[in-house]
Design an enzyme around this catalytic site. Structure first.
Site, PDB file in Angstrom:
ATOM      1  N   LYS A  12       0.826  -1.211   0.000  1.00  0.00           N
ATOM      2  CA  LYS A  12       0.000   0.000   0.000  1.00  0.00           C
ATOM      3  C   LYS A  12       0.856   1.256   0.000  1.00  0.00           C
ATOM      4  O   LYS A  12       0.442   2.273  -0.556  1.00  0.00           O
ATOM      5  CB  LYS A  12      -0.956   0.008   1.203  1.00  0.00           C
ATOM      6  CG  LYS A  12      -2.141  -0.929   1.012  1.00  0.00           C
ATOM      7  CD  LYS A  12      -3.315  -0.558   1.892  1.00  0.00           C
ATOM      8  CE  LYS A  12      -4.483  -1.498   1.647  1.00  0.00           C
ATOM      9  NZ  LYS A  12      -5.563  -1.344   2.625  1.00  0.00           N
ATOM     10  N   LYS A  62      -6.561 -11.458  -9.331  1.00  0.00           N
ATOM     11  CA  LYS A  62      -7.646 -11.601  -8.361  1.00  0.00           C
ATOM     12  C   LYS A  62      -8.837 -10.717  -8.757  1.00  0.00           C
ATOM     13  O   LYS A  62      -8.633  -9.605  -9.244  1.00  0.00           O
ATOM     14  CB  LYS A  62      -7.115 -11.174  -6.986  1.00  0.00           C
ATOM     15  CG  LYS A  62      -7.939 -11.677  -5.818  1.00  0.00           C
ATOM     16  CD  LYS A  62      -7.282 -11.309  -4.492  1.00  0.00           C
ATOM     17  CE  LYS A  62      -8.362 -11.223  -3.425  1.00  0.00           C
ATOM     18  NZ  LYS A  62      -7.841 -10.778  -2.136  1.00  0.00           N
ATOM     19  N   LYS A  97     -13.105  -5.180  -7.111  1.00  0.00           N
ATOM     20  CA  LYS A  97     -14.121  -4.189  -7.470  1.00  0.00           C
ATOM     21  C   LYS A  97     -13.490  -2.906  -7.979  1.00  0.00           C
ATOM     22  O   LYS A  97     -14.177  -2.066  -8.554  1.00  0.00           O
ATOM     23  CB  LYS A  97     -15.039  -3.906  -6.279  1.00  0.00           C
ATOM     24  CG  LYS A  97     -14.309  -3.544  -4.995  1.00  0.00           C
ATOM     25  CD  LYS A  97     -14.402  -2.097  -4.623  1.00  0.00           C
ATOM     26  CE  LYS A  97     -13.346  -1.790  -3.581  1.00  0.00           C
ATOM     27  NZ  LYS A  97     -13.205  -0.369  -3.306  1.00  0.00           N
TER      28      LYS A  97
END
Ligand code: TRP
Length: 335
Positions: free
Chosen positions: A119, A201, A204
Site C-alpha cells: 500500500k 484476483k 471491485k
C-alpha cells in the site's frame, strides 16, 4: 474434554472494510462463510470503517458505504440475534486498546508487513501513520473479544500472526491478558479470479466492470458477465494449465452449488464452454437474487438498521470493556 451442553463455544471475530461494492469474491471469501459459522461459534462481526480511512475517503461516501456494508452483512444471513454485529468506530475500545498494543509492537515488525509495503507503494503520496499501524488496530479488534478464531483470507494471515506475537509478548509480561487467536480459512472458493483475466484476483476496483460480479448486480448483468468471461480456445470442463478461466468458473460454480470438480466435469461432459458459462451465470444470479432483495428491504428500513447497529455496539462494548479494563489496570493506568 467435556461433552456437557453448556460447554463454551469458541469465539470468532472478523471484520470487513466498507468498500462500496461487494464482489462475489468478498461474498465467497468472507460473508457467506460468516453466515454459515454462526451456529457453531459465538461470533462477533464488524464493519471495519476505521481501517478504511488509512487511505483517503470521501466522508459522505464512507458513511454510505458503512451503512451499505452493515446492511449487506444482514442481507447475506449474518443474524444480529445470534451474533454481535456492529460498526467498528462506534466502539471506542478499539482505538483505546490499540494504543497499549502499539507500545508493544516494534517499528521493524510493522515495516515488514507485506500489505504495508504494497500500500505504501500504491499510495506513495500518503504513507500515513494509520497505514503503518493498521495491523495493531486489527490486533486490538481481535484481542478485545478474546477471539479464538479469526476468519480471514490469506492476505490477512500476516496480520493475525502479528496479533499472536503481541499476545505472547504481553501475556509474558502481564500474565494471561489475551487469548491466542488462530486463523480460520474458508474451505474452498477463497480466491476468486477476474472474469476478464483469470490470472488476476477479482477486484471491485478493476477498471473493467466485466471483470467482477457484484453481489448486487441484477440477474441479466450477472449472466452477461459470465457469458463474456475470458477462457481459452479449447474445450472440456476440467482444470489444467492454460485453462485458468475455466478453472475459475469451476471454483465459482462449486462454491455456489457444493459440487466437486469431478461432478462438474461429468455434468458438462460433451457440452461447450458457452453452455457452462450460461449455467454458472444462472446459478450465481439465482443465488444472489434473494440477497439483493433482502438488501433492498433492509436498506429501506433505516430504523431497523440503526436499532441493529446500536444493540450490536452495546453488546460489543460490554465484552470489549472487560478486556480493556484488565489491560489498562495491568499496564498501570489509574482507574
Ligand atoms: N483488515 C481486514 C481486511 O482488510 C479487515 C479487518 C479489520 C479484520 N479488522 C479485522 C479481519 C479483524 C479480521 C479481524 O480484510
Amino acid at each position: 474434554m467435556t461433552d456437557s451442553p453448556a460447554e463454551k463455544k469458541k469465539i470468532v471475530l472478523s471484520g470487513i472494510q466498507p468498500s462500496g461494492v461487494f464482489t462475489i469474491g468478498n461474498y465467497l471469501g468472507a460473508i457467506k462463510n460468516w453466515a454459515e459459522i454462526q451456529e457453531q461459534y459465538d461470533c462477533v462481526f464488524m464493519v471495519a470503517n476505521l481501517h478504511a480511512t488509512t487511505v483517503r475517503q470521501d466522508p459522505a461516501a464512507l458513511r454510505k458505504n458503512t451503512i451499505d456494508g452493515f446492511a449487506m452483512l444482514l442481507a447475506a444471513g449474518v443474524d444480529p440475534k445470534r451474533s454481535i454485529v456492529f460498526i467498528q468506530s462506534h466502539n471506542p475500545h478499539h482505538t483505546q486498546l490499540m494504543w497499549a498494543l502499539n507500545c508493544f509492537t516494534q517499528f521493524g515488525e510493522l515495516s515488514r508487513m507485506t500489505q504495508f509495503k504494497d500500500k505504501s507503494a500504491r499510495y506513495a503520496d500518503n504513507i500515513n501513520a494509520g497505514l503503518f499501524t493498521y495491523p495493531t488496530l486489527m490486533a486490538a479488534d481481535i484481542l478485545l473479544y478474546q477471539a479464538d478464531l479469526v476468519p480471514v483470507g490469506a492476505d490477512q494471515k500476516q496480520h493475525v500472526e502479528l496479533a499472536r506475537d503481541i499476545v505472547n509478548r504481553m501475556n509474558g509480561v502481564y500474565g494471561n491478558l489475551f487469548t491466542l487467536p488462530d486463523c480460520l480459512f474458508p474451505k474452498a472458493g477463497a480466491k476468486i479470479m477476474s472474469l476478464a483475466d483469470p490470472t488476476k484476483k477479482m477486484s471491485k476496483s478493476d477498471a473493467n466492470p466485466k471483470s467482477f460480479v457484484a453481489v448486487l448486480d441484477p440477474k441479466d448483468t450477472v449472466i452477461k458477465k459470465f457469458r463474456s468471461a475470458v477462457t481459452d480456445s479449447g474445450s472440456g470442463i476440467y482444470r489444467a494449465p492454460g485453462k485458468e478461466g475455466i478453472g475459475n468458473l469451476m471454483t465459482i460454480y462449486s462454491a455456489f452449488t457444493g459440487k466437486t470438480d469431478e461432478e462438474i466435469t461429468a455434468e458438462f461432459d460433451g457440452k461447450g464452454y458457452g453452455d457452462f458459462k450460461t449455467a454458472v451465470g444462472e446459478t450465481v444470479a439465482d443465488a444472489l437474487a434473494p440477497i439483493r432483495e433482502r438488501f433492498a428491504e433492509i436498506s429501506a428500513d433505516k430504523a431497523y438498521l440503526r436499532a441493529c447497529w446500536e444493540s450490536g455496539c452495546e453488546a460489543a462494548q460490554r465484552l470489549s470493556g472487560r478486556t480493556l479494563n484488565k489491560v489498562y489496570k495491568k499496564v498501570g493506568f489509574l482507574p
